[in-house]
Design a protein around this motif. Structure first.
Motif, PDB file in Angstrom:
ATOM      1  N   LYS A 153       0.825  -1.211   0.000  1.00 49.72           N
ATOM      2  CA  LYS A 153       0.000   0.000   0.000  1.00 49.72           C
ATOM      3  C   LYS A 153       0.857   1.258   0.000  1.00 49.72           C
ATOM      4  O   LYS A 153       0.489   2.274  -0.568  1.00 49.72           O
ATOM      5  N   MET A 154       2.020   1.180   0.676  1.00 42.18           N
ATOM      6  CA  MET A 154       2.890   2.355   0.745  1.00 42.18           C
ATOM      7  C   MET A 154       4.350   1.935   0.682  1.00 42.18           C
ATOM      8  O   MET A 154       4.756   0.981   1.323  1.00 42.18           O
ATOM      9  N   VAL A 155       5.124   2.660  -0.122  1.00 41.13           N
ATOM     10  CA  VAL A 155       6.560   2.490  -0.251  1.00 41.13           C
ATOM     11  C   VAL A 155       7.215   3.776   0.238  1.00 41.13           C
ATOM     12  O   VAL A 155       6.942   4.852  -0.299  1.00 41.13           O
ATOM     13  N   GLY A 156       8.060   3.678   1.252  1.00 36.70           N
ATOM     14  CA  GLY A 156       8.782   4.849   1.742  1.00 36.70           C
ATOM     15  C   GLY A 156      10.224   4.800   1.276  1.00 36.70           C
ATOM     16  O   GLY A 156      11.045   4.099   1.864  1.00 36.70           O
ATOM     17  N   THR A 157      10.534   5.508   0.196  1.00 35.97           N
ATOM     18  CA  THR A 157      11.899   5.509  -0.333  1.00 35.97           C
ATOM     19  C   THR A 157      12.781   6.411   0.532  1.00 35.97           C
ATOM     20  O   THR A 157      12.300   7.114   1.415  1.00 35.97           O
ATOM     21  N   THR A 158      14.081   6.395   0.280  1.00 35.56           N
ATOM     22  CA  THR A 158      15.045   7.153   1.075  1.00 35.56           C
ATOM     23  C   THR A 158      15.732   8.151   0.153  1.00 35.56           C
ATOM     24  O   THR A 158      16.424   7.746  -0.785  1.00 35.56           O
ATOM     25  N   ASP A 159      15.573   9.455   0.431  1.00 34.05           N
ATOM     26  CA  ASP A 159      15.937  10.467  -0.556  1.00 34.05           C
ATOM     27  C   ASP A 159      16.708  11.625   0.077  1.00 34.05           C
ATOM     28  O   ASP A 159      16.378  12.098   1.161  1.00 34.05           O
ATOM     29  N   ASP A 160      17.727  12.066  -0.635  1.00 37.65           N
ATOM     30  CA  ASP A 160      18.550  13.174  -0.182  1.00 37.65           C
ATOM     31  C   ASP A 160      17.793  14.499  -0.358  1.00 37.65           C
ATOM     32  O   ASP A 160      17.034  14.649  -1.313  1.00 37.65           O
ATOM     33  N   PRO A 161      17.995  15.465   0.543  1.00 32.49           N
ATOM     34  CA  PRO A 161      17.337  16.769   0.390  1.00 32.49           C
ATOM     35  C   PRO A 161      17.571  17.451  -0.949  1.00 32.49           C
ATOM     36  O   PRO A 161      16.743  18.266  -1.388  1.00 32.49           O
ATOM     37  N   CYS A 162      18.676  17.135  -1.618  1.00 30.17           N
ATOM     38  CA  CYS A 162      18.959  17.756  -2.911  1.00 30.17           C
ATOM     39  C   CYS A 162      18.228  17.097  -4.077  1.00 30.17           C
ATOM     40  O   CYS A 162      18.283  17.591  -5.207  1.00 30.17           O
ATOM     41  N   ASP A 163      17.549  15.989  -3.831  1.00 29.85           N
ATOM     42  CA  ASP A 163      16.860  15.278  -4.904  1.00 29.85           C
ATOM     43  C   ASP A 163      15.729  16.134  -5.457  1.00 29.85           C
ATOM     44  O   ASP A 163      14.996  16.785  -4.711  1.00 29.85           O
ATOM     45  N   LEU A 205      23.386  22.030  -2.045  1.00 26.87           N
ATOM     46  CA  LEU A 205      22.169  22.411  -1.326  1.00 26.87           C
ATOM     47  C   LEU A 205      21.824  23.872  -1.579  1.00 26.87           C
ATOM     48  O   LEU A 205      20.638  24.232  -1.711  1.00 26.87           O
ATOM     49  N   SER A 206      22.836  24.722  -1.668  1.00 25.30           N
ATOM     50  CA  SER A 206      22.607  26.140  -2.000  1.00 25.30           C
ATOM     51  C   SER A 206      21.936  26.270  -3.361  1.00 25.30           C
ATOM     52  O   SER A 206      20.972  27.034  -3.532  1.00 25.30           O
ATOM     53  N   GLU A 207      22.449  25.528  -4.320  1.00 25.91           N
ATOM     54  CA  GLU A 207      21.927  25.625  -5.686  1.00 25.91           C
ATOM     55  C   GLU A 207      20.484  25.136  -5.778  1.00 25.91           C
ATOM     56  O   GLU A 207      19.637  25.780  -6.400  1.00 25.91           O
ATOM     57  N   VAL A 208      20.191  23.995  -5.145  1.00 30.49           N
ATOM     58  CA  VAL A 208      18.856  23.430  -5.291  1.00 30.49           C
ATOM     59  C   VAL A 208      17.813  24.204  -4.485  1.00 30.49           C
ATOM     60  O   VAL A 208      16.644  24.265  -4.861  1.00 30.49           O
ATOM     61  N   SER A 209      18.240  24.814  -3.376  1.00 32.72           N
ATOM     62  CA  SER A 209      17.298  25.562  -2.538  1.00 32.72           C
ATOM     63  C   SER A 209      17.141  27.011  -2.975  1.00 32.72           C
ATOM     64  O   SER A 209      16.154  27.673  -2.619  1.00 32.72           O
ATOM     65  N   LYS A 214      25.807  30.697   3.797  1.00 28.73           N
ATOM     66  CA  LYS A 214      27.016  31.397   4.228  1.00 28.73           C
ATOM     67  C   LYS A 214      27.198  31.366   5.739  1.00 28.73           C
ATOM     68  O   LYS A 214      28.230  31.767   6.262  1.00 28.73           O
ATOM     69  N   ASP A 215      26.164  30.888   6.452  1.00 28.38           N
ATOM     70  CA  ASP A 215      26.236  30.812   7.905  1.00 28.38           C
ATOM     71  C   ASP A 215      25.241  29.753   8.387  1.00 28.38           C
ATOM     72  O   ASP A 215      24.553  29.113   7.582  1.00 28.38           O
ATOM     73  N   LEU A 219      22.000  27.931   6.383  1.00 31.10           N
ATOM     74  CA  LEU A 219      21.971  26.468   6.225  1.00 31.10           C
ATOM     75  C   LEU A 219      20.642  25.908   6.713  1.00 31.10           C
ATOM     76  O   LEU A 219      20.021  25.082   6.031  1.00 31.10           O
ATOM     77  N   VAL A 220      20.197  26.351   7.875  1.00 31.19           N
ATOM     78  CA  VAL A 220      18.903  25.893   8.403  1.00 31.19           C
ATOM     79  C   VAL A 220      17.775  26.314   7.468  1.00 31.19           C
ATOM     80  O   VAL A 220      16.846  25.540   7.193  1.00 31.19           O
ATOM     81  N   ALA A 221      17.849  27.516   6.941  1.00 32.66           N
ATOM     82  CA  ALA A 221      16.815  27.999   6.022  1.00 32.66           C
ATOM     83  C   ALA A 221      16.768  27.154   4.750  1.00 32.66           C
ATOM     84  O   ALA A 221      15.681  26.850   4.230  1.00 32.66           O
ATOM     85  N   ALA A 222      17.951  26.789   4.227  1.00 33.49           N
ATOM     86  CA  ALA A 222      17.999  25.960   3.022  1.00 33.49           C
ATOM     87  C   ALA A 222      17.386  24.592   3.283  1.00 33.49           C
ATOM     88  O   ALA A 222      16.609  24.061   2.453  1.00 33.49           O
ATOM     89  N   LEU A 223      17.705  24.001   4.428  1.00 42.58           N
ATOM     90  CA  LEU A 223      17.125  22.699   4.773  1.00 42.58           C
ATOM     91  C   LEU A 223      15.616  22.820   4.969  1.00 42.58           C
ATOM     92  O   LEU A 223      14.850  21.935   4.551  1.00 42.58           O
ATOM     93  N   LYS A 224      15.180  23.911   5.586  1.00 43.19           N
ATOM     94  CA  LYS A 224      13.742  24.115   5.770  1.00 43.19           C
ATOM     95  C   LYS A 224      13.023  24.206   4.430  1.00 43.19           C
ATOM     96  O   LYS A 224      11.934  23.652   4.256  1.00 43.19           O
ATOM     97  N   SER A 225      13.645  24.874   3.467  1.00 47.42           N
ATOM     98  CA  SER A 225      13.021  24.988   2.147  1.00 47.42           C
ATOM     99  C   SER A 225      12.879  23.622   1.485  1.00 47.42           C
ATOM    100  O   SER A 225      11.899  23.355   0.776  1.00 47.42           O
ATOM    101  N   ARG A 226      13.840  22.737   1.739  1.00 42.85           N
ATOM    102  CA  ARG A 226      13.762  21.390   1.166  1.00 42.85           C
ATOM    103  C   ARG A 226      12.733  20.538   1.905  1.00 42.85           C
ATOM    104  O   ARG A 226      12.077  19.689   1.297  1.00 42.85           O
TER     105      ARG A 226
END
Length: 469
Positions: A153-163, A205-209, A214-215, A219-226
């Motif tokens: 019913k459900m497949v949980g794949t494993t994916d990098d934030p940059c995907d 991560l900078s490019e994809v987000s 720079k600080d 970094l936290v903001a970029a991860l939050k966007s992903r």
């Protein structure tokens, strides 16, 4: 193929009550495989496999490890030998895997879905290979066909934030009924001790987000966007594969400033990688709580031990092992800190060292809050522990120190589309455990009562926990 009786109806079911529990309450339930490493591209493209080696042996480091132990040359495992030669090499050593879980898994994977229920060995290899290859050419044996066959019913794949999650989007737009959900796996954003790899990852991560990192704040903001991007593509689960949780989760102002210069200076080394990882992981865990996600922590592996083969083959090639780490104080500090602000989301913790069973099971009870059943889960036997003995020990420890009736059950953690027999394996072991204790008077001899708990563990608890109703 001539039908044999390797995997019988009573396989792992040692009494009539166990048999009735399995057939009546477990066998035919759908599967929620909330953590695996299946390639979403192969599901989206509905890949058809060329032969049994491609679907069964390529990428299966369990089998690779066994073959090496039994003296099979690396050329017949990951080398340039033909697919047929590699299969024949595996078939020839299968009889020597006796009492290793590979022996049971191999024959369960041949029986379901291929209908082969005879022993695989040198003599039967060619007929098995031909029979399975013929079936693999049929539509029912494509990736989507196999997932439908196993009632996934459900497949949980494993994916990098940059995907870019384009394959998940393609599946969302398709008529395929199984949910294929990405899982957020940001391990590379924590590993600042790997200086060059980390800086390269920050750039990606900078490019994809679209956020120049720079600080610490950016970094936290970029991860939050992903996280937001993943949520828009159906993600509701994160996963972390760490040796151990960080011990510290606080960065001083000086350490935050150091991070800025670290990013700018070639050859620099960050002074406090543990605190950095703890800080970023804490910020992520707060985001998961805000989103209502489930977070998973797979803890305890010591990876890539054979440096020579790592240099040749890279990671995930069968050279990882059980680590001997201290987890209790780290888990207590990390989860306790999140509980201070009521920002601990639903959490599953998995140990790889069986010596830690009681430590992990006891820890889960510390963070029950009375607002839901089984908020923190002691995860199923994983990797080196997903065999009969490991599964039974995990179930018994959870029963002794927690509430097994709340357990969200089995997952494959696999790269193979044939690994869904692991769910049948787990369900048989679970039913035998309950059935045996019903027989000897340790559990009530009430099939409906015990059957309901079996069904919940096999399916319904996960359905509720992952909000799949």
């Amino acid at each position: 193929m001539k039908e044999g009786n390797v995997i019988s109806e009573r396989f792992l079911l040692n009494n009539e009550r166990a048999l009735r529990l399995f057939n009546g309450y477990a066998k035919d339930l759908p599967i929620i495989d909330y953590h695996n490493h299946l390639p979403p591209q192969e599901i989206a493209e509905n890949k058809q496999f060329v032969n049994l080696t491609e679907i069964w042996l390529k990428g299966d480091h369990y089998k690779w490890r066994g073959m090496r132990t039994l003296g099979v040359d690396e050329n017949l495992i990951t080398g340039t030998a033909s697919d047929k030669e590699k299969f024949m090499a595996w078939a020839e050593v299968v009889p020597s895997t006796i009492r290793n879980p590979l022996f049971h898994w191999t024959h369960m994977e041949l029986k379901n879905p291929f209908g082969v229920n005879s022993f695989l060995n040198k003599d039967s290899a060619m007929s098995v290979y031909k029979h399975c290859n013929e079936l693999l050419s049929q539509d029912e044996f494509s990736t989507q066909g196999l997932l439908n066959h196993y009632k996934v019913k459900m497949v949980g794949t494993t994916d990098d934030p940059c995907d870019d999650l384009k394959w998940h989007q393609q599946l969302l737009d398709s008529s395929f009924t199984a949910k294929v959900k990405p899982s957020f796996r940001p391990d590379k954003a924590l590993m600042i001790e790997k200086t060059q790899q980390f800086k390269q990852y920050v750039q990606a991560l900078s490019e994809v987000s679209g956020i120049q990192i720079k600080d610490i704040e950016s970094l936290v903001a970029a991860l939050k966007s992903r996280v937001e991007f993943f949520a828009a593509h159906g993600c509701s689960i994160s996963d972390h594969g760490l040796a151990a949780l960080p011990y510290s989760y606080v960065l001083t102002d000086a350490e935050k400033r150091e991070f800025e210069s670290f990013l700018k200076t070639d050859g620099s080394v960050y002074s406090n990688p543990d605190a950095f990882a703890g800080y970023i992981l804490t910020e992520l865990s707060k985001l998961y709580h805000e989103k209502g996600w489930v977070q998973q922590f797979h803890l305890g592996a010591i990876r890539n031990n054979n440096l020579g083969m790592f240099a040749k083959l890279g990671a995930d090639a069968g050279y990882d092992s059980i680590g001997d780490y201290k987890h209790a104080e780290r888990m207590s500090a990390f989860f306790g800190n999140l509980s201070l602000t009521d920002q601990l989301t639903k959490t599953i913790i998995y140990n790889l060292n069986p010596a830690d069973n009681e430590v992990f099971a006891a820890m889960t009870g510390n963070f029950a809050d009375g607002r839901m059943k089984g908020k923190m889960q002691f995860g199923s036997g994983w990797w080196f522990l997903d065999q009969k003995d490991g599964i039974e020990k995990q179930l018994n420890t959870l029963s002794n120190l927690g509430m097994v009736s709340n357990f969200v059950g089995m997952l494959t953690d696999s790269r193979s589309f044939l690994s869904y027999s692991r769910h049948e394996y787990f369900r048989r072991i679970l039913c035998n455990l309950f059935g045996t204790e019903m027989e000897n008077g340790q559990l009530p001899d009430d099939e409906e009562w015990m059957g309901k708990i079996i069904s919940d563990i096999c399916y319904y608890n996960a359905e509720a926990y992952f909000n799949l109703k």
